[in-house]
Design an enzyme around this catalytic site. Sequence first.
Site, PDB file in Angstrom:
ATOM      1  N   CYS A 211     -31.157   2.808  -7.888  1.00 22.94           N
ATOM      2  CA  CYS A 211     -30.659   3.624  -8.997  1.00 22.94           C
ATOM      3  C   CYS A 211     -29.703   4.710  -8.504  1.00 22.94           C
ATOM      4  CB  CYS A 211     -31.824   4.226  -9.771  1.00 22.94           C
ATOM      5  SG  CYS A 211     -32.840   2.951 -10.566  1.00 22.94           S
TER       6      CYS A 211
ATOM      7  N   HIS B  14     -34.809  -0.615 -14.388  1.00 17.27           N
ATOM      8  CA  HIS B  14     -35.279   0.766 -14.302  1.00 17.27           C
ATOM      9  C   HIS B  14     -34.568   1.587 -15.369  1.00 17.27           C
ATOM     10  CE1 HIS B  14     -36.631   0.649  -9.796  1.00 17.27           C
ATOM     11  NE2 HIS B  14     -37.082  -0.388 -10.498  1.00 17.27           N
TER      12      HIS B  14
ATOM     13  N   GLU C 242     -33.001   4.313 -15.190  1.00 15.86           N
ATOM     14  CA  GLU C 242     -31.692   4.801 -14.756  1.00 15.86           C
ATOM     15  C   GLU C 242     -30.622   3.720 -14.871  1.00 15.86           C
ATOM     16  OE1 GLU C 242     -34.661   4.990 -13.188  1.00 15.86           O
ATOM     17  OE2 GLU C 242     -34.572   6.431 -11.559  1.00 15.86           O
TER      18      GLU C 242
ATOM     19  N   CYS D 199     -34.763   5.828  -7.211  1.00 18.76           N
ATOM     20  CA  CYS D 199     -34.907   5.026  -6.001  1.00 18.76           C
ATOM     21  C   CYS D 199     -33.516   4.743  -5.426  1.00 18.76           C
ATOM     22  CB  CYS D 199     -35.633   3.717  -6.322  1.00 18.76           C
ATOM     23  SG  CYS D 199     -34.659   2.590  -7.353  1.00 18.76           S
TER      24      CYS D 199
END
Length: 161
Positions: free
Chosen positions: A88, A55, A57, A85
């Site tokens: 993260c 991701h 992040e 999420c």
Amino acid sequence: MLKFDDEYFMRQALRQAKIAFEAGEVPVGAVAVKNDCIIARAYNQVELLHDATAHAEMLVITGAANALGDWRLDEVDIYVTKEPCAMCAGAMVNSHVRKVIFGMPDPRSGACASALDVTGFKGMLWKVEVKSGVLETECRTVMQNFFKQARAEKNAKIVIA
């Protein structure tokens, strides 16, 4: 003269999201900022790297830690186009990120107070300050356009088959 504020840095994150969009990735972009200077940039690369943890992040946290030579990011703010999420948000807590600023909330799986509150959970040893809604409309538009395009492509394949 450029004004280095939340909107400026979110626009930089949006640039990363648009790179993800063009690459066929869910368009989430992030930048890590320390002392008004971008120290890392990233976009979702789950499909490219065949890695569910890639991701934006997660990648920007790694980039920021590498730039600083330290896993402790207590003077770093992360700008991201969509609410992080649980994975993260947890990584932000564990790496001691000072603040996360996001564009669009994710009421289904956002972990910065929308669905869960990982960043402010009372049992954690570190709390991440949260700000939401920065350039929310622009962030949402990129995401909506991506999924409209993906649905149209899927429907075109069904019609042809």
